[in-house]
Scaffold this active site. Sequence first.
Site, PDB file in Angstrom:
ATOM      1  N   CYS A  94     -16.933  46.841  15.313  1.00 14.40           N
ATOM      2  CA  CYS A  94     -15.795  47.554  15.940  1.00 14.40           C
ATOM      3  C   CYS A  94     -15.733  49.026  15.556  1.00 14.40           C
ATOM      4  O   CYS A  94     -15.027  49.799  16.205  1.00 14.40           O
ATOM      5  CB  CYS A  94     -14.478  46.877  15.567  1.00 14.40           C
ATOM      6  SG  CYS A  94     -14.437  45.156  16.059  1.00 14.40           S
ATOM      7  N   HIS A 104      -8.062  51.353  16.227  1.00 15.78           N
ATOM      8  CA  HIS A 104      -8.814  50.236  16.821  1.00 15.78           C
ATOM      9  C   HIS A 104      -7.819  49.164  17.264  1.00 15.78           C
ATOM     10  O   HIS A 104      -6.875  48.829  16.544  1.00 15.78           O
ATOM     11  CB  HIS A 104      -9.785  49.677  15.784  1.00 15.78           C
ATOM     12  CG  HIS A 104     -10.440  48.399  16.209  1.00 15.78           C
ATOM     13  ND1 HIS A 104     -11.028  48.241  17.441  1.00 15.78           N
ATOM     14  CD2 HIS A 104     -10.601  47.212  15.560  1.00 15.78           C
ATOM     15  CE1 HIS A 104     -11.510  47.009  17.525  1.00 15.78           C
ATOM     16  NE2 HIS A 104     -11.266  46.364  16.405  1.00 15.78           N
ATOM     17  N   ASN A 134      -9.333  42.787  22.288  1.00 17.00           N
ATOM     18  CA  ASN A 134     -10.198  43.501  21.345  1.00 17.00           C
ATOM     19  C   ASN A 134     -11.580  43.669  21.984  1.00 17.00           C
ATOM     20  O   ASN A 134     -12.290  42.690  22.192  1.00 17.00           O
ATOM     21  CB  ASN A 134     -10.273  42.683  20.042  1.00 17.00           C
ATOM     22  CG  ASN A 134     -11.152  43.340  18.987  1.00 17.00           C
ATOM     23  OD1 ASN A 134     -11.856  44.322  19.255  1.00 17.00           O
ATOM     24  ND2 ASN A 134     -11.119  42.797  17.787  1.00 17.00           N
TER      25      ASN A 134
HETATM   26  O1  UT7 Z   1     -11.919  43.680  15.398  1.00 17.76           O
HETATM   27  C1  UT7 Z   1     -12.388  43.419  14.120  1.00 17.76           C
HETATM   28  C2  UT7 Z   1     -11.356  43.038  13.206  1.00 17.76           C
HETATM   29  N1  UT7 Z   1     -10.686  41.809  13.627  1.00 17.76           N
HETATM   30  C3  UT7 Z   1      -9.484  41.622  13.228  1.00 17.76           C
HETATM   31  O2  UT7 Z   1      -8.945  42.523  12.613  1.00 17.76           O
HETATM   32  C4  UT7 Z   1      -8.773  40.295  13.445  1.00 17.76           C
HETATM   33  C5  UT7 Z   1      -7.871  40.040  12.268  1.00 17.76           C
HETATM   34  N2  UT7 Z   1      -7.102  38.819  12.295  1.00 17.76           N
HETATM   35  C6  UT7 Z   1      -6.103  38.596  13.189  1.00 17.76           C
HETATM   36  O3  UT7 Z   1      -5.858  39.379  14.070  1.00 17.76           O
HETATM   37  C7  UT7 Z   1      -5.263  37.333  13.025  1.00 17.76           C
HETATM   38  O4  UT7 Z   1      -5.554  36.747  11.767  1.00 17.76           O
HETATM   39  C8  UT7 Z   1      -5.494  36.288  14.166  1.00 17.76           C
HETATM   40  C9  UT7 Z   1      -4.839  36.779  15.440  1.00 17.76           C
HETATM   41  C10 UT7 Z   1      -6.953  36.050  14.354  1.00 17.76           C
HETATM   42  C11 UT7 Z   1      -4.806  34.964  13.788  1.00 17.76           C
HETATM   43  O5  UT7 Z   1      -3.426  35.182  13.524  1.00 17.76           O
HETATM   44  P1  UT7 Z   1      -2.752  34.567  12.206  1.00 17.76           P
HETATM   45  O6  UT7 Z   1      -1.335  34.906  12.251  1.00 17.76           O
HETATM   46  O7  UT7 Z   1      -3.549  35.101  11.028  1.00 17.76           O
HETATM   47  O8  UT7 Z   1      -2.932  33.024  12.419  1.00 17.76           O
HETATM   48  P2  UT7 Z   1      -3.742  31.963  11.523  1.00 17.76           P
HETATM   49  O9  UT7 Z   1      -5.207  32.143  11.705  1.00 17.76           O
HETATM   50  O10 UT7 Z   1      -3.182  31.955  10.132  1.00 17.76           O
HETATM   51  O11 UT7 Z   1      -3.295  30.608  12.246  1.00 17.76           O
HETATM   52  C12 UT7 Z   1      -1.943  30.177  12.238  1.00 17.76           C
HETATM   53  C13 UT7 Z   1      -1.837  28.903  13.049  1.00 17.76           C
HETATM   54  C14 UT7 Z   1      -2.873  27.855  12.673  1.00 17.76           C
HETATM   55  O12 UT7 Z   1      -2.261  26.592  12.775  1.00 17.76           O
HETATM   56  P3  UT7 Z   1      -1.715  25.816  11.474  1.00 17.76           P
HETATM   57  O13 UT7 Z   1      -2.913  25.629  10.589  1.00 17.76           O
HETATM   58  O14 UT7 Z   1      -0.687  26.725  10.872  1.00 17.76           O
HETATM   59  O15 UT7 Z   1      -1.159  24.559  12.023  1.00 17.76           O
HETATM   60  C15 UT7 Z   1      -3.920  27.962  13.742  1.00 17.76           C
HETATM   61  O16 UT7 Z   1      -4.625  26.759  13.967  1.00 17.76           O
HETATM   62  O17 UT7 Z   1      -2.060  29.190  14.440  1.00 17.76           O
HETATM   63  C16 UT7 Z   1      -3.081  28.318  14.961  1.00 17.76           C
HETATM   64  N3  UT7 Z   1      -3.804  29.010  16.011  1.00 17.76           N
HETATM   65  C17 UT7 Z   1      -3.411  29.007  17.280  1.00 17.76           C
HETATM   66  N4  UT7 Z   1      -2.384  28.404  17.914  1.00 17.76           N
HETATM   67  C18 UT7 Z   1      -2.250  28.594  19.235  1.00 17.76           C
HETATM   68  C19 UT7 Z   1      -4.926  29.765  15.894  1.00 17.76           C
HETATM   69  N5  UT7 Z   1      -5.259  30.253  17.102  1.00 17.76           N
HETATM   70  C20 UT7 Z   1      -4.347  29.793  17.993  1.00 17.76           C
HETATM   71  C21 UT7 Z   1      -4.168  29.958  19.356  1.00 17.76           C
HETATM   72  N6  UT7 Z   1      -3.108  29.358  19.953  1.00 17.76           N
HETATM   73  N7  UT7 Z   1      -4.998  30.707  20.118  1.00 17.76           N
END
Ligand code: UT7
Length: 330
Positions: free
Chosen positions: A115, A257, A287
């Site tokens: 990125c 970004h 993204n």
């Molecule tokens: O471009 C390069 C750099 N990239 C980034 O900077 C990305 C950085 N990370 C992020 O943007 C975020 O961490 C994400 C958007 C990827 C994820 O958000 P989060 O708030 O960190 O969620 P999480 O991964 O902690 O997941 C929370 C919950 C999980 O369920 P449980 O375990 O709490 O029951 C996931 O399984 O949300 C669930 N989950 C979803 N639910 C519905 C993960 N993806 C989805 C989804 N729809 N698409």
Amino acid sequence: MSITPVICGFGHYAPEKIVSNQDLEKLVDTSDEWITTRTGIKQRHIVVPGEQSSSDLALEASKMALADAGLSPKDLTHILFATLTPDTYCPSAACYLEQKLGVRGLMAMDLNAACSGFLYSLQTARAMVALDPDAVVLVAASEVLSSRVNWTDRSTCVLFGDGSGAAVVTADTGAGKAQVLDLILGSDGNLTDLLLIPAGGSRFPLELGGTVDKESYIQLNGPDVFKHAVREMEAITNTLLEKNGLAVEDIDLFVPHQANVRIIDALAKRVGVPPEKVFVNIDRYGNTSAASVPIALSDALQQNAIQPGMRILITTFGAGFTWGSCILQF
Ligand code: UT7
């Protein structure tokens, strides 16, 4: 005599096909509400598979940047192509783009800094211009991330989009739109496993007759990457401001970004940039990795969010990890 590099043209392009959050609800167990509140994304542009490659998208963005600069492909001396999703593993996407632009004989190469690819390429373009004041460098950043997304994995497939942005970099002859006042970069190779595409390279080579499994697609430890992104982007932004004797009040618009609107908000809050000075278009593009910053710049120009005289601060973060920050004076 030191040479001040300038950007004399900007362009961007995204495929026609739009995939909304509602479309993704039909594909995986997700919801518009989850995607919007957790990421800020409402839709993304996606190629029709097999119809467009990274260099096709870059061709459109490059034509726009060249027209904006009042130049033709024949004026170019270098092509730097930032991507993690090139048309083919070999040869480079830069060579395909050169052919599509109808020119030959240029120095043309790809650069993968995930990125942060646009800023890494812009830094390389500055070096080209410093070596040769007559250099006319096309920096194209283009991604077809849909080709490396696991469409059964809800934790990644909702995040990414396809698109391209481009800029033409030359020495300052008075025709530039934006001076590159300063640009600094960084990386940390200790954290490669937090965001990667494991298979397909020399580490996990392809096997003849082998199956394509999830190792061939983007894998992301979201929460860990989130934390590192905010921390490193804050640190490099402050370092760049300090290095240039600038306060955050001296910045007219912040163009970060576009990975997650919550990362952008957290970063802006920590650095002290008010929300009205932050450019956000992740809602429309998702993204787009290396293409995210040049798409945002060209989009902001089209919306008149950037005006002559404005000082713009850019900060990026990506797999590697890689990061960078840049000040543009319009
Ligand atoms: O471009 C390069 C750099 N990239 C980034 O900077 C990305 C950085 N990370 C992020 O943007 C975020 O961490 C994400 C958007 C990827 C994820 O958000 P989060 O708030 O960190 O969620 P999480 O991964 O902690 O997941 C929370 C919950 C999980 O369920 P449980 O375990 O709490 O029951 C996931 O399984 O949300 C669930 N989950 C979803 N639910 C519905 C993960 N993806 C989805 C989804 N729809 N698409």
